[in-house]
Design a protein around this motif. Structure first.
Motif, PDB file in Angstrom:
ATOM      1  N   VAL A 181       0.778  -1.140   0.001  1.00  0.00           N
ATOM      2  CA  VAL A 181       0.108   0.118  -0.118  1.00  0.00           C
ATOM      3  C   VAL A 181       0.943   1.247  -0.083  1.00  0.00           C
ATOM      4  O   VAL A 181       0.417   2.137  -0.747  1.00  0.00           O
ATOM      5  CB  VAL A 181      -0.938   0.024   1.025  1.00  0.00           C
ATOM      6  CG1 VAL A 181      -1.684   1.431   1.231  1.00  0.00           C
ATOM      7  CG2 VAL A 181      -1.999  -1.004   1.007  1.00  0.00           C
ATOM      8  N   LEU A 182       2.082   1.243   0.985  1.00  0.00           N
ATOM      9  CA  LEU A 182       2.931   2.380   0.888  1.00  0.00           C
ATOM     10  C   LEU A 182       3.647   2.472  -0.301  1.00  0.00           C
ATOM     11  O   LEU A 182       4.096   3.925  -0.671  1.00  0.00           O
ATOM     12  CB  LEU A 182       3.590   2.395   2.019  1.00  0.00           C
ATOM     13  CG  LEU A 182       3.044   2.042   3.451  1.00  0.00           C
ATOM     14  CD1 LEU A 182       4.066   1.882   4.541  1.00  0.00           C
ATOM     15  CD2 LEU A 182       2.262   3.504   3.718  1.00  0.00           C
ATOM     16  N   VAL A 183       3.908   1.661  -1.049  1.00  0.00           N
ATOM     17  CA  VAL A 183       4.946   1.664  -2.381  1.00  0.00           C
ATOM     18  C   VAL A 183       4.394   1.633  -3.737  1.00  0.00           C
ATOM     19  O   VAL A 183       5.042   1.667  -4.466  1.00  0.00           O
ATOM     20  CB  VAL A 183       6.073   0.784  -2.003  1.00  0.00           C
ATOM     21  CG1 VAL A 183       6.867   1.073  -0.531  1.00  0.00           C
ATOM     22  CG2 VAL A 183       5.938  -0.726  -2.202  1.00  0.00           C
ATOM     23  N   VAL A 184       3.039   1.103  -3.695  1.00  0.00           N
ATOM     24  CA  VAL A 184       2.634   0.720  -4.858  1.00  0.00           C
ATOM     25  C   VAL A 184       2.789   1.961  -5.972  1.00  0.00           C
ATOM     26  O   VAL A 184       3.050   1.796  -6.993  1.00  0.00           O
ATOM     27  CB  VAL A 184       1.174   0.002  -4.859  1.00  0.00           C
ATOM     28  CG1 VAL A 184       0.186   1.220  -4.398  1.00  0.00           C
ATOM     29  CG2 VAL A 184       0.799  -0.398  -6.313  1.00  0.00           C
ATOM     30  N   ASP A 185       2.336   3.076  -5.562  1.00  0.00           N
ATOM     31  CA  ASP A 185       2.532   4.226  -6.308  1.00  0.00           C
ATOM     32  C   ASP A 185       3.665   4.740  -6.492  1.00  0.00           C
ATOM     33  O   ASP A 185       3.743   5.667  -7.709  1.00  0.00           O
ATOM     34  CB  ASP A 185       1.503   5.308  -5.939  1.00  0.00           C
ATOM     35  CG  ASP A 185       0.002   4.868  -5.923  1.00  0.00           C
ATOM     36  OD1 ASP A 185      -0.322   4.383  -6.873  1.00  0.00           O
ATOM     37  OD2 ASP A 185      -0.698   5.462  -5.082  1.00  0.00           O
ATOM     38  N   LYS A 186       4.858   4.311  -5.975  1.00  0.00           N
ATOM     39  CA  LYS A 186       6.182   4.753  -6.228  1.00  0.00           C
ATOM     40  C   LYS A 186       6.957   3.706  -7.127  1.00  0.00           C
ATOM     41  O   LYS A 186       7.455   4.147  -8.110  1.00  0.00           O
ATOM     42  CB  LYS A 186       7.085   4.715  -4.788  1.00  0.00           C
ATOM     43  CG  LYS A 186       6.424   5.874  -3.988  1.00  0.00           C
ATOM     44  CD  LYS A 186       7.216   6.007  -2.677  1.00  0.00           C
ATOM     45  CE  LYS A 186       6.600   7.056  -1.866  1.00  0.00           C
ATOM     46  NZ  LYS A 186       7.405   7.266  -0.441  1.00  0.00           N
ATOM     47  N   LEU A 187       6.764   2.441  -6.636  1.00  0.00           N
ATOM     48  CA  LEU A 187       7.532   1.465  -7.396  1.00  0.00           C
ATOM     49  C   LEU A 187       6.642   0.971  -8.815  1.00  0.00           C
ATOM     50  O   LEU A 187       7.419   0.464  -9.721  1.00  0.00           O
ATOM     51  CB  LEU A 187       7.785   0.074  -6.643  1.00  0.00           C
ATOM     52  CG  LEU A 187       8.637   0.389  -5.548  1.00  0.00           C
ATOM     53  CD1 LEU A 187       8.827  -0.735  -4.744  1.00  0.00           C
ATOM     54  CD2 LEU A 187      10.202   0.953  -5.877  1.00  0.00           C
ATOM     55  N   GLY A 188       5.400   0.872  -8.692  1.00  0.00           N
ATOM     56  CA  GLY A 188       4.499   0.433  -9.826  1.00  0.00           C
ATOM     57  C   GLY A 188       4.103  -0.859  -9.443  1.00  0.00           C
ATOM     58  O   GLY A 188       4.805  -1.669  -8.958  1.00  0.00           O
ATOM     59  N   ARG A 189       3.171  -1.237 -10.142  1.00  0.00           N
ATOM     60  CA  ARG A 189       2.430  -2.635 -10.394  1.00  0.00           C
ATOM     61  C   ARG A 189       3.454  -3.712 -10.718  1.00  0.00           C
ATOM     62  O   ARG A 189       3.620  -4.866 -10.191  1.00  0.00           O
ATOM     63  CB  ARG A 189       1.054  -2.673 -10.829  1.00  0.00           C
ATOM     64  CG  ARG A 189      -0.126  -2.113  -9.997  1.00  0.00           C
ATOM     65  CD  ARG A 189       0.031  -0.489 -10.396  1.00  0.00           C
ATOM     66  NE  ARG A 189      -1.082   0.313  -9.987  1.00  0.00           N
ATOM     67  CZ  ARG A 189      -1.220   1.515  -9.534  1.00  0.00           C
ATOM     68  NH1 ARG A 189       0.027   2.248  -9.334  1.00  0.00           N
ATOM     69  NH2 ARG A 189      -2.203   2.242  -8.911  1.00  0.00           N
ATOM     70  N   ARG A 190       4.177  -3.660 -12.046  1.00  0.00           N
ATOM     71  CA  ARG A 190       4.621  -4.662 -12.474  1.00  0.00           C
ATOM     72  C   ARG A 190       5.935  -5.131 -11.813  1.00  0.00           C
ATOM     73  O   ARG A 190       6.064  -6.151 -11.679  1.00  0.00           O
ATOM     74  CB  ARG A 190       5.145  -4.004 -13.993  1.00  0.00           C
ATOM     75  CG  ARG A 190       5.587  -5.266 -14.913  1.00  0.00           C
ATOM     76  CD  ARG A 190       5.492  -4.774 -16.511  1.00  0.00           C
ATOM     77  NE  ARG A 190       6.534  -5.784 -17.157  1.00  0.00           N
ATOM     78  CZ  ARG A 190       7.556  -5.833 -17.488  1.00  0.00           C
ATOM     79  NH1 ARG A 190       8.184  -5.035 -16.812  1.00  0.00           N
ATOM     80  NH2 ARG A 190       8.066  -6.658 -18.225  1.00  0.00           N
ATOM     81  N   PRO A 191       6.805  -4.059 -11.199  1.00  0.00           N
ATOM     82  CA  PRO A 191       7.900  -4.723 -10.611  1.00  0.00           C
ATOM     83  C   PRO A 191       7.644  -5.310  -9.279  1.00  0.00           C
ATOM     84  O   PRO A 191       8.311  -6.268  -8.919  1.00  0.00           O
ATOM     85  CB  PRO A 191       8.897  -3.291 -10.040  1.00  0.00           C
ATOM     86  CG  PRO A 191       8.153  -2.395 -11.145  1.00  0.00           C
ATOM     87  CD  PRO A 191       6.742  -2.653 -11.457  1.00  0.00           C
ATOM     88  N   LEU A 192       6.460  -5.004  -8.654  1.00  0.00           N
ATOM     89  CA  LEU A 192       5.927  -5.698  -7.443  1.00  0.00           C
ATOM     90  C   LEU A 192       5.362  -7.094  -7.859  1.00  0.00           C
ATOM     91  O   LEU A 192       5.500  -8.271  -6.998  1.00  0.00           O
ATOM     92  CB  LEU A 192       4.766  -5.014  -6.598  1.00  0.00           C
ATOM     93  CG  LEU A 192       5.225  -3.701  -6.146  1.00  0.00           C
ATOM     94  CD1 LEU A 192       4.118  -2.809  -5.592  1.00  0.00           C
ATOM     95  CD2 LEU A 192       6.223  -3.917  -5.062  1.00  0.00           C
ATOM     96  N   LEU A 193       4.873  -7.151  -9.150  1.00  0.00           N
ATOM     97  CA  LEU A 193       4.298  -8.524  -9.412  1.00  0.00           C
ATOM     98  C   LEU A 193       5.549  -9.385  -9.737  1.00  0.00           C
ATOM     99  O   LEU A 193       5.457 -10.639  -9.417  1.00  0.00           O
ATOM    100  CB  LEU A 193       3.547  -8.221 -10.834  1.00  0.00           C
ATOM    101  CG  LEU A 193       1.937  -8.099 -10.633  1.00  0.00           C
ATOM    102  CD1 LEU A 193       1.567  -7.565 -11.995  1.00  0.00           C
ATOM    103  CD2 LEU A 193       1.135  -9.168 -10.104  1.00  0.00           C
ATOM    104  N   LEU A 194       6.430  -8.814 -10.476  1.00  0.00           N
ATOM    105  CA  LEU A 194       7.618  -9.956 -10.739  1.00  0.00           C
ATOM    106  C   LEU A 194       8.356 -10.374  -9.490  1.00  0.00           C
ATOM    107  O   LEU A 194       8.791 -11.358  -9.305  1.00  0.00           O
ATOM    108  CB  LEU A 194       8.635  -9.031 -11.486  1.00  0.00           C
ATOM    109  CG  LEU A 194       8.146  -8.652 -13.007  1.00  0.00           C
ATOM    110  CD1 LEU A 194       9.209  -7.818 -13.826  1.00  0.00           C
ATOM    111  CD2 LEU A 194       8.281  -9.996 -13.909  1.00  0.00           C
ATOM    112  N   GLY A 195       8.690  -9.361  -8.550  1.00  0.00           N
ATOM    113  CA  GLY A 195       9.211  -9.574  -7.317  1.00  0.00           C
ATOM    114  C   GLY A 195       8.604 -10.560  -6.581  1.00  0.00           C
ATOM    115  O   GLY A 195       8.901 -11.605  -5.924  1.00  0.00           O
TER     116      GLY A 195
END
Length: 456
Positions: free
Chosen positions: A361-375
């Motif tokens: 919730v805290l980082v989704v708008d900074k890192l983006g959705r795609r990098p979070l999905l991949l990690g």
């Protein structure tokens, strides 16, 4: 009170730049790089349009946690409180997956009636089905009635999981939309922890499984009252107007009133202007002919369908529901033989998932959705192969199962045998990693309309 005075207006339309993509040579509206006009809103007013739909996800999470504990309770000869406790693995599977079959049915229903009912009424229907299904399950005199109750509850899940993200996305201020949609997952995990917690308190109670399922009823009632009070989505109202399914002027005025209620006094006199901006965007999109069923599998529609269906498919078949629904049983096999011990350790899974969801919730708008999905999926691959290895040749090291479960749950935010099952989930997770890397675009900072353009 929050505002973003530097954001330009939406009313102008232009050619697509690099932020939106030039899709198939067709010009799409450039909505200023995905940035909305000055969008004042009251934080207090924005809470309730998020909170009541999010209760639908919380109840889904509660069902997962409660079912994980209820399946242990219902199989106990001394504590089940029933004569039909000696259930086969298939029957236990039907109890566990009954809500998932119902959710599938609810999703099919949503596909056919969602645009007619609207997001608000779809959530109202879910809020009605939740307590009906919970109470049927709780008072079930035999196994078939219990499965019926689980199925009815599941239909509510299907409707809620379809409508809640849409209602939140369409009513939330664009500046905090991504955070609120991610926060809905936070509520889902909160419900799961509640299910594990209540289950651990009642697992040693005679017929405790009945109370576990019945306990969700008050929240469903609160959700229903809240959705009855909330207005319809302004975007849905204007979409109805564009489609000629109502009087344009009346629907526009209703949308303006709805936006006033959703934003609070902070919106001032800008509601009519914002409604006209949404109307302009929808009018542009509405100029295109509505796709037929066969056209959904061709050209640009196929790309959008592939992205949406692929994400949902991999989300489910990488084993998340199985691991969470059966976490109590998995932990029992890992050495926590007492029912109360296994269910209490399950709470740790929920807490870890809650923490990881909070980080997102805290980082989704900074890192983006795609990098979070991949990690996240990369971590799931490792944890699933660890779980498979535990059941195959590391069963004398139970800590492997616990660590793998924790890693899997953290990163995510049975006939073939447990080992082969988790290896299969791991292989599917590898496939999902490939799909995300090569197919899924980034949507950070884009409006709903630009996301639509980028996915076509």
């Amino acid at each position: 009170m929050a505002s973003d005075p530097q954001q330009p207006t939406l009313s102008s339309l232009g050619k697509v730049g690099e932020s939106s993509g030039d899709i198939g040579g067709v010009e799409e509206p450039l909505i200023n790089g995905g940035v909305h006009g000055s969008e004042n809103y009251s934080v207090v007013a924005a809470i309730l349009p998020f909170l009541f739909p999010a209760l639908g996800g919380l109840l889904y999470g509660y069902d997962i946690g409660a079912t994980s504990c209820a399946t242990i309770s219902i199989e106990s000869a001394t504590l089940s409180g029933i004569s039909w406790y000696n259930l086969s693995s298939v029957e236990i599977g039907l109890i566990t997956s009954g809500s998932l079959y119902g959710a599938l049915t609810g999703s099919v229903l949503a596909f056919n009636v969602a645009d007619f009912l609207g997001r608000r009424r779809e959530l109202l229907a879910a809020a009605l089905l939740y307590p009906v299904g919970a109470l049927i399950t709780a008072v079930a005199p035999d196994f078939p009635i219990m499965v019926i109750g689980r199925f009815v509850f599941g239909i509510g899940i299907g409707l809620a999981m379809h409508a809640a993200p849409m209602y939140i996305a369409e009513t939330a201020p664009s500046k905090i939309r991504g955070r609120l949609i991610s926060l809905e997952e936070f509520f889902f995990v909160l419900g799961m922890i509640g299910g594990y917690g209540i289950g651990s308190l009642l697992v040693d109670t005679v017929a405790g499984w009945r109370y576990m399922y019945g306990a969700s009823t008050p929240l469903a009632v609160i959700m229903g009252i809240g959705m009855w009070w909330l207005p319809a989505s302004p975007r849905w109202l204007l979409l109805r107007a564009i489609q000629g399914k109502g009087n344009m002027q009346e629907l526009r005025e209703t949308a303006v009133g709805s936006l006033y209620r959703l934003r609070g006094p902070a919106i001032g006199d800008s509601a009519p202007e914002q409604v006209d901006e949404i109307l302009a965007e929808l009018s542009y999109v509405g100029d295109e002919k509505e796709a037929t069923l066969s056209e959904m599998f061709k050209g640009k529609c196929l790309k959008a369908l592939t992205i949406g269906a692929g994400l949902l498919l991999f989300q489910q078949i990488t084993g998340q529901p199985s691991v969470l629904y059966y976490s109590g049983s998995i932990l029992q096999s890992a050495g926590f033989s007492a029912a109360s011990d296994a269910t209490r350790v399950s709470i740790l899974l929920g807490l870890l998932k809650l923490i990881m969801t909070g980080v997102v919730v805290l980082v989704v708008d900074k890192l983006g959705r795609r990098p979070l999905l991949l990690g996240g999926v990369s971590g799931m691959v490792i944890s699933l192969f660890l779980l498979g290895s535990y059941y195959l040749f590391l069963d004398d090291v139970p800590v492997v199962a616990v660590v793998a479960l924790l890693l899997y749950v953290g990163c995510y935010q049975a006939l073939l045998g447990d080992a082969i099952l988790f290896y299969i989930f791991g292989a599917i997770a590898v496939a999902s990693l490939h799909f995300i890397f090569f197919v899924i675009p980034e949507t950070k900072g884009l409006t709903l309309e630009e996301i639509e353009a980028k996915c076509l």
